[in-house]
Enzyme design. Structure first.
Site, PDB file in Angstrom:
ATOM      1  N   GLY A   1       0.871  -1.185   0.000  1.00 33.53           N
ATOM      2  CA  GLY A   1       0.000   0.000   0.000  1.00 33.53           C
ATOM      3  C   GLY A   1       0.898   1.222   0.000  1.00 33.53           C
ATOM      4  O   GLY A   1       1.351   1.655   1.051  1.00 33.53           O
TER       5      GLY A   1
ATOM      6  N   GLY B   1       1.971   5.123   3.167  1.00 25.76           N
ATOM      7  CA  GLY B   1       2.766   3.902   3.046  1.00 25.76           C
ATOM      8  C   GLY B   1       4.129   4.191   2.441  1.00 25.76           C
ATOM      9  O   GLY B   1       5.158   3.684   2.899  1.00 25.76           O
TER      10      GLY B   1
ATOM     11  N   LYS C   1      -5.264   5.315  19.379  1.00 29.14           N
ATOM     12  CA  LYS C   1      -5.189   6.261  18.251  1.00 29.14           C
ATOM     13  C   LYS C   1      -6.536   6.943  18.036  1.00 29.14           C
ATOM     14  O   LYS C   1      -6.612   8.133  17.729  1.00 29.14           O
ATOM     15  CB  LYS C   1      -4.750   5.549  16.968  1.00 29.14           C
ATOM     16  CG  LYS C   1      -4.771   6.439  15.708  1.00 29.14           C
ATOM     17  CD  LYS C   1      -3.829   7.615  15.852  1.00 29.14           C
ATOM     18  CE  LYS C   1      -3.793   8.675  14.792  1.00 29.14           C
ATOM     19  NZ  LYS C   1      -4.546   8.719  13.631  1.00 29.14           N
TER      20      LYS C   1
ATOM     21  N   HIS D   1      -6.846   9.555  20.591  1.00 33.73           N
ATOM     22  CA  HIS D   1      -5.955  10.642  20.147  1.00 33.73           C
ATOM     23  C   HIS D   1      -6.701  11.545  19.159  1.00 33.73           C
ATOM     24  O   HIS D   1      -6.674  12.775  19.264  1.00 33.73           O
ATOM     25  CB  HIS D   1      -4.697  10.056  19.499  1.00 33.73           C
ATOM     26  CG  HIS D   1      -3.921  11.032  18.654  1.00 33.73           C
ATOM     27  ND1 HIS D   1      -4.339  11.432  17.398  1.00 33.73           N
ATOM     28  CD2 HIS D   1      -2.778  11.720  18.902  1.00 33.73           C
ATOM     29  CE1 HIS D   1      -3.474  12.316  16.914  1.00 33.73           C
ATOM     30  NE2 HIS D   1      -2.523  12.504  17.804  1.00 33.73           N
TER      31      HIS D   1
ATOM     32  N   GLU E   1      -7.858  15.321  19.401  1.00 37.04           N
ATOM     33  CA  GLU E   1      -7.481  16.239  18.304  1.00 37.04           C
ATOM     34  C   GLU E   1      -8.698  17.104  17.909  1.00 37.04           C
ATOM     35  O   GLU E   1      -8.575  18.326  17.749  1.00 37.04           O
ATOM     36  CB  GLU E   1      -6.977  15.393  17.130  1.00 37.04           C
ATOM     37  CG  GLU E   1      -6.751  16.098  15.807  1.00 37.04           C
ATOM     38  CD  GLU E   1      -6.346  15.091  14.704  1.00 37.04           C
ATOM     39  OE1 GLU E   1      -5.438  14.263  14.932  1.00 37.04           O
ATOM     40  OE2 GLU E   1      -6.941  15.127  13.609  1.00 37.04           O
TER      41      GLU E   1
ATOM     42  N   ARG F   1     -18.838  20.276  14.434  1.00 42.08           N
ATOM     43  CA  ARG F   1     -18.575  20.041  13.006  1.00 42.08           C
ATOM     44  C   ARG F   1     -19.888  19.730  12.299  1.00 42.08           C
ATOM     45  O   ARG F   1     -20.139  20.211  11.193  1.00 42.08           O
ATOM     46  CB  ARG F   1     -17.592  18.878  12.814  1.00 42.08           C
ATOM     47  CG  ARG F   1     -16.179  19.185  13.244  1.00 42.08           C
ATOM     48  CD  ARG F   1     -15.206  18.122  12.725  1.00 42.08           C
ATOM     49  NE  ARG F   1     -13.883  18.287  13.312  1.00 42.08           N
ATOM     50  CZ  ARG F   1     -12.790  17.652  12.883  1.00 42.08           C
ATOM     51  NH1 ARG F   1     -12.866  16.798  11.873  1.00 42.08           N
ATOM     52  NH2 ARG F   1     -11.619  17.854  13.461  1.00 42.08           N
TER      53      ARG F   1
END
Ligand code: 6PG
Length: 476
Positions: free
Chosen positions: A9, A14, A182, A185, A189, A287
């Site tokens: 990928g 990648g 993640k 995270h 963010e 948002r």
């Protein structure tokens, strides 16, 4: 085979990860579904290190030394499953498949289980830092078996960002733990970005300042407690002038925020766990509100503000108030995010070290910030800390800005400026510190209409009152 690690990928993430491995002296096997990308990588970056290019998956796998380490860097969801399906029959006992995309952690749990049944290791890993980070040092959050980390850890730590010589990569926990962390995270963010956006809006509306001037304020803030990548790029963005119109760039961008879904997953999981991650939720909903075009059209012309025009008398004092309110709200958002990590860790038996998570977020990732050191220190002082806000450093830091925070939220409400993240963070602060909450009334109401029972402050047990009868109380 002889290659140390492989990447399949070769879109920009990648490709940059492969170059990062090569630049650190690893022999990197590379593969992509369309061969053109593989060729262009070798042509353009071949001089940076040693690449072994393969056109077929079988040759790619054969080019790797055992235990093979294969990084899969394709789109989350179906494409990831398709590549794994193609890989598995080609691999042998003990080989390691690394999913470095933004996978949803339940998918990672499922894939880890499936590959384990084949005697393979599956490492779902968070990688943060965008294209630039992937090339020059991301923050890396790998899950999976500890055994896989003994093989993989040294390589990942090598290519990760370093802060004070310490790599921004550590073993997170079993199966879905890496992708879970993640995900949080990314939720943080979202909260960080929304808080910064609200601070910008307050300065713009309160001071009538230009984007350029506010950019300078953010640049100044970036030399103190707020120092972080997101504050730094905000200063940069606000200073940017659109070449076509000569206007501030921020004024020519359509005000409808999009998302790819990691914030939504974080909020959904917060609801599942019953953890109030209100900062992240408000940021995600903000948002959504911005993108609700028909609702905004209808409201813009119909809904009055009935608010006083705003002109801040003491400009310097107001700027400092907003800075303090931003810092306090940010502490709340992180405190909530770390609560979510603790709850998921307990639920899934992941045993995640929260201090270590703050440590590996200090560099490489999008939320990298000076104050993450403080979070690591807080969990070093007390690894079982029930609430980050209750750590003495954070309690003091927030208390010092509390009056400012209240002034800012009150002024925003008075003048009709929406600050969902600032205000909900303050509401959370006041809620979590309250001696008594009106939740008692909620419980009484639930018992009234649905015999849902309640507990008492003065006796153990579960009780019900005969609301429609003689109002006697019985133990349920
Ligand atoms: C990172 C980023 C990265 C990506 C976000 C963007 O850590 O490098 O978080 O993963 O830029 O997913 O998210 P949205 O498109 O949802 O804003």
């Amino acid at each position: 085979g002889t290659a140390d690690i492989g990447v399949t990928g070769l879109a920009v993430m990648g490709r940059n990860l492969a170059r990062n491995f090569a630049r650190h002296g690893y022999t990197v096997a590379v593969h992509n579904r369309s061969v053109a990308k593989t060729r262009s990588l070798v042509e353009e970056a071949g001089h940076e290190g040693t690449f072994v290019a393969s056109e077929s998956m079988a040759d790619f796998v054969a080019s790797l030394a055992r235990p093979r380490k294969v990084v899969v860097m394709v789109k989350a969801g179906g494409p990831t499953d398709a590549v794994i399906e193609e890989l598995v029959p080609l691999l042998e006992q003990g080989d390691i498949v690394i999913d470095a995309g933004n996978a949803h952690f339940p998918d990672t749990i499922r894939r880890e289980k499936a590959l384990r049944a084949h005697g393979l290791h599956f490492v779902g890993t968070g990688v943060s830092g965008g294209e630039e980070g992937a090339l020059n040092g991301p923050s890396i959050m790998p899950g999976g078996t500890r055994e896989s980390y003994t093989w993989l850890g040294p390589i990942l730590e090598d290519i990760a960002a370093k802060v004070d010589g310490v790599p921004c990569c550590t073993y997170v926990g079993p199966d879905g733990a890496g992708h879970f962390v993640k995900m949080v995270h990314n939720g943080i963010e979202y909260a960080d970005m929304q808080l910064i956006a609200e601070a910008y809006d307050l300065l713009r509306q309160g001071l009538g300042a230009s984007a350029q001037e506010i950019g300078e304020i953010f640049a100044r803030w970036n030399t103190g407690d707020l120092e972080s990548f997101l504050i730094e790029i905000t200063a940069d963005v606000l200073g940017h002038v659109d070449a076509k119109t000569g206007q501030a760039f921020v004024d020519v961008v359509l005000d409808q925020a999009e998302q790819k879904g990691t914030g939504r997953w974080t909020v959904q999981n917060g609801l599942d766990l019953g953890v109030p991650i209100t900062g992240i939720a408000e940021a995600t909903f903000a948002r959504a509100l911005s993108g609700g075009v028909p609702q905004r059209e209808a409201a813009r012309s119909a809904l009055p503000a009935d608010a006083e025009p705003w002109s801040v008398p003491d400009r310097e004092a107001f700027v400092e108030d907003v800075r303090l309110a931003l810092y306090a709200s940010k502490v709340v958002a992180y405190s909530q995010g770390f609560d979510q990590i603790a709850a998921a860790s307990a639920e899934n038996g992941w045993d995640i070290d929260r201090g270590a998570m703050a440590r590996i977020w200090r560099g490489g990732c999008i939320i990298r910030a000076r104050f993450l050191n403080r979070i690591t220190e807080a969990y070093e002082r007390d690894p079982q800390l029930p609430l980050l806000l209750a750590d003495p450093y954070f309690t003091d830091a927030v208390a010092g800005g509390l009056a400012a925070w209240r002034r800012v939220v009150a002024a925003a409400a008075t003048h009709g400026v929406p600050t969902p993240a600032f205000s909900s963070s303050l509401a959370y602060y006041d809620g979590v510190r309250a001696q008594r909450l009106p939740a008692a009334l909620i419980q009484a109401q639930r018992d009234f209409f649905g015999a849902h029972t309640y507990r008492r402050v003065d006796r153990d047990g579960t009780f019900h009152t005969e609301w429609s009868g003689d109002r006697t109380e019985s133990e349920a």
